[in-house]
Structure formats: C-alpha cells, structure tokens
Design an enzyme around this catalytic site. Structure first.
Site, PDB file in Angstrom:
ATOM      1  N   GLY A 250      53.112   2.860 -13.675  1.00 29.14           N
ATOM      2  CA  GLY A 250      53.247   1.748 -12.988  1.00 29.14           C
ATOM      3  C   GLY A 250      52.288   0.876 -12.150  1.00 29.14           C
ATOM      4  O   GLY A 250      51.268   1.378 -12.106  1.00 29.14           O
ATOM      5  N   CYS A 275      44.029   9.162 -10.717  1.00 29.76           N
ATOM      6  CA  CYS A 275      44.714   8.323 -11.607  1.00 29.76           C
ATOM      7  C   CYS A 275      45.224   7.133 -10.428  1.00 29.76           C
ATOM      8  O   CYS A 275      44.609   6.468  -9.866  1.00 29.76           O
ATOM      9  CB  CYS A 275      45.676   8.733 -12.575  1.00 29.76           C
ATOM     10  SG  CYS A 275      46.309   7.546 -13.807  1.00 29.76           S
ATOM     11  N   PHE A 320      46.386  -0.167 -15.039  1.00 30.91           N
ATOM     12  CA  PHE A 320      45.979  -0.858 -13.979  1.00 30.91           C
ATOM     13  C   PHE A 320      44.657  -0.175 -13.382  1.00 30.91           C
ATOM     14  O   PHE A 320      44.220   0.853 -13.671  1.00 30.91           O
ATOM     15  CB  PHE A 320      46.951  -0.879 -12.606  1.00 30.91           C
ATOM     16  CG  PHE A 320      48.198  -1.570 -13.045  1.00 30.91           C
ATOM     17  CD1 PHE A 320      48.498  -2.797 -12.816  1.00 30.91           C
ATOM     18  CD2 PHE A 320      49.250  -0.887 -13.671  1.00 30.91           C
ATOM     19  CE1 PHE A 320      49.490  -3.484 -12.878  1.00 30.91           C
ATOM     20  CE2 PHE A 320      50.431  -1.480 -14.138  1.00 30.91           C
ATOM     21  CZ  PHE A 320      50.656  -2.708 -13.595  1.00 30.91           C
ATOM     22  N   HIS A 360      41.550  11.885 -15.920  1.00 30.43           N
ATOM     23  CA  HIS A 360      42.421  13.078 -15.896  1.00 30.43           C
ATOM     24  C   HIS A 360      41.447  14.385 -16.104  1.00 30.43           C
ATOM     25  O   HIS A 360      41.256  14.779 -17.147  1.00 30.43           O
ATOM     26  CB  HIS A 360      43.374  13.037 -16.877  1.00 30.43           C
ATOM     27  CG  HIS A 360      44.599  12.039 -16.359  1.00 30.43           C
ATOM     28  ND1 HIS A 360      45.436  12.645 -15.559  1.00 30.43           N
ATOM     29  CD2 HIS A 360      44.752  10.644 -16.378  1.00 30.43           C
ATOM     30  CE1 HIS A 360      46.549  11.626 -15.272  1.00 30.43           C
ATOM     31  NE2 HIS A 360      45.805  10.480 -15.940  1.00 30.43           N
ATOM     32  N   GLU A 362      42.176  17.421 -15.508  1.00 32.45           N
ATOM     33  CA  GLU A 362      43.251  18.529 -15.891  1.00 32.45           C
ATOM     34  C   GLU A 362      42.877  18.603 -17.252  1.00 32.45           C
ATOM     35  O   GLU A 362      43.265  19.802 -17.940  1.00 32.45           O
ATOM     36  CB  GLU A 362      44.381  18.357 -15.387  1.00 32.45           C
ATOM     37  CG  GLU A 362      45.387  17.438 -16.074  1.00 32.45           C
ATOM     38  CD  GLU A 362      45.180  16.084 -15.723  1.00 32.45           C
ATOM     39  OE1 GLU A 362      45.936  15.154 -16.023  1.00 32.45           O
ATOM     40  OE2 GLU A 362      44.477  15.839 -14.672  1.00 32.45           O
TER      41      GLU A 362
END
Length: 390
Positions: A250, A275, A320, A360, A362
């Site tokens: 969001g 993020c 975003f 990311h 990971e």
C-alpha cells in the site's frame, strides 16, 4: 487429486470499462474479488508472489504464460497465507511435476478462498496496464460478459472501490503481537533467547517476508518481530543491536504512525529498511512519496549502484516510490537508481548508521546480486557496537 476439466466462465472488469474474459480454475465460495490489478514479470516464483504481504489489496497477473507446473511446497512460504486478492494466468497447469510439490496451485488458492482464473489474454492485459497504468478491477466468476445489466453493476462496484492510495494496508498484514524468529520459523516467545549468541535485531513488521528473516538468522542474528504500531520507546526498551524496517503493502504516506516511530528511532541504532521500510525512512527524513504508473514487479529489474557503478539484477515489488528530488542531499546520499525509469532505489545517511533499498535483496524468487546488503547491515552493527562500547 481429482481432475477438474470443467471451468466456470469468469470476467475481469477494469475501472475504465475494459473487459477480459477467462475461466476460473478454482472452486471457492467467493465469486468476486476486488483489488488493484498489477502484473509481475517473473517466469517462476508464483508461490512467493502469492504469499508476499506486499501484494495485499492487489489482483496479480503473471506475464509468463504457464503457471502451476511445479506445484506448491510449504518450505517456500513468504508468510502464513495467500495475500493476493486474486490470481490471473494465461494457462493453468493442473498436474504439478516437482519432487518438492505438496499440492496443486488451485488447491493452495482454495485453502485461502482466493480466486484463480486462466484463459485471459495476459499479454493484452499487461500492455493495457503499461499504457493506462495500474487500475482498480473486479473479477466475477459465473458471469457472462454479454449480460449487460450485470456488467454495468460490476463496473459501478469497482469504480466505488477506494483503491490503495491513501489507505493503510499495513494493518491487514502486520503481526498482532511480538514474536521471536528462531530456527527458521516464528516462535511463541516475546523475549530474546538468552541461550542464543549473536546480534539482536528488532524488526518492525509492515508485512515482512520470511526470507528476509531467514537471511538475517543465517548471519548469526536472532530477530524479535514487532507489530507495525509498536511505539519507539517499547522497541528501544528491548535494547536491540539493530533495527530492521520490513517491506509491506500500500501507500506509505497513509502509515503515519510508522513514520513517526521511525523518526524517533533514527540514529538510536543501526537501521536497515527494505521496500516499504525504505519509503518510510524517506518520509521520516522529510521526503515525499508518489505512486508509480504501473509499478515495478518482477525478478529482472536493473539497478545501478552509484558508488561502484555495478549493475544489479533485482527482485522488486512496489507501486510507490520516494521522490529523489524531495530529499536533502546534504544529509542523505542517493546510492541506487532504477535503470528502467531512473527512480530512486536506495539511500544512506551521511551522519548516522542508516541505509535502505527499494528492491528485495532476499531474492526469493530472484537473483542473488543484492544479498551483500545483509552483510553490510551486520558490519554496520559491529562497527556501531565497537564505537559505542555496547
């Protein structure tokens, strides 16, 4: 496993009135799903996509045409449940072929009551989103596109759906109480394990992916995971060695309580954000965020490290972004940019131990180009402890 050759007709209606027809490959009590329609360019990793909390509130389309062929296994979960609102594919493979598979993709979606549809022209849908931008959509199962009255009612419903801008989606995915991540899974403990040596990491859960926690534990850390609305004073009372801010779904500007918490935590301990965590740090440092036209979602996003000139191929999932022109570069250094659209992908503070990235590291699924960032976080903690005598 029973074969399900029969498929129920389904439609996807976008808020601009565009209609895509398909067939449901799941059987659920729910016959409708609302969300923001987005696409992911990964050829593999649908299980990780489905269970990534950053996808909460979104209907995900996979651009690769063939999904379901390797099934589902619970070792690769990124959270406890399926997080997407619905799943769209070109062609669903009914029979998985993988020695690790524990069940089919359809069965997995059905466990969470999520709709999966196939037969959609995903190339046309992806092109439409790229041109028009991500938009709200509704999936309805058992609806004939020729039924004009029903289609009009569905279009009105999707247009009345609030979408994601200005909405706090974190509250839907964060943990309800603290827990200890240890030995590769959540533990029913709310305190550090005194028998465990190594650095203690306080992780704020905005929708954390399990593989982030796995990467930290592999580097000798034990992690206490806190709900997103935990006050800074409570986190510091646990005396962590480092603070981690997780990914999540969001609009970051809607998570005002988290921004205030991050402001209070800045400089108290070494901090690493990924993020949404990166976006919240940007807001806490006085920056602004904005919504991307169709977002970055996939495992092939090129990012340039401005310090070394090295190009990393990264896994990403965000709609975003932090406005790089809104940051005070006298205190913040921009470290990474996206080579597709030159948006901000990373920053670090010049005076306090803090850095964050939009992508990311990971890598589940995805390349391993960015895993060095976890080592960088550990080294930052080590140096801070040595300097402070903690």
């Amino acid at each position: 496993m029973a074969f399900r050759w029969e498929r129920t007709p389904a439609v996807l209606i976008l808020e601009d009135g565009t209609v895509f027809s398909g067939r449901a490959f799941t059987q659920t009590e729910n016959n409708k799903a609302l969300g923001e329609v987005v696409f992911n360019t990964g050829m593999t990793g649908y299980q990780e996509v489905l269970t990534d909390p950053s996808y909460k509130g979104q209907i995900v389309t996979m651009t690769y045409p063939h999904m379901g062929n390797y099934g589902i296994n619970y070792a690769d979960m990124e959270s406890r449940n399926v997080q997407v609102e619905a799943f769209i594919v070109r062609e669903y493979h009914e029979v998985p072929s993988n020695w690790r598979s524990e069940k089919s993709l359809a069965e997995f979606l059905e466990e969470s009551g999520k709709i999966g549809i196939e037969g959609v022209d995903t190339r046309a849908l992806t092109r439409h989103i790229r041109l028009a931008g991500a938009m709200k959509g509704i999936i309805a199962v058992g609806v004939d596109a020729s039924d004009k009255r029903t289609m009009a009612e569905l279009l009105e419903e999707v247009r009345n759906f609030p979408g994601l801008v200005g909405i706090d989606m974190v509250r839907h995915v964060t943990c309800r109480e603290p827990y200890l991540w240890l030995h590769g899974k959540p533990q029913p403990k709310k305190e550090w394990d005194p028998q465990f040596s190594g650095y203690r990491i306080a992780a704020l859960d905005f929708g954390v992916k399990y593989n982030i926690l796995r990467n930290l534990e592999r580097r000798g850390c034990q992690i206490l995971v806190f709900p997103a609305n935990t006050p800074a004073e409570v986190i510091l009372s646990y005396n962590p060695d480092g603070i981690f801010l997780s990914n999540g779904p969001g609009d970051p500007a809607a998570v005002t309580y988290a921004v205030e918490t991050v402001k209070k935590l800045l400089g108290t301990r070494p901090m690493f954000g990924i993020c949404l965590g990166h976006q919240l740090i940007g807001l806490a440092l006085g920056g602004r965020t904005f919504k991307l036209k169709f977002g970055h979602r996939g495992i092939n996003q090129p990012v340039k490290d401005l310090s070394t000139g090295k190009i990393e191929i990264t896994s990403q999932n965000h709609g975003f972004c932090v406005d790089l022109d809104s940051l005070d570069t006298s205190s913040v250094r921009l470290t990474h940019i996206n080579l597709n659209d030159e948006t901000l992908e990373g920053l670090e503070h010049r005076d306090i131990p803090l850095f964050c990235v939009q992508y990311h590291p990971e890598a589940a699924p995805g390349p391993h180009d960015a895993t060095y960032l976890f080592d960088r976080f550990i080294e930052m903690i080590r140096k801070h402890k040595n300097l402070s005598g903690m």
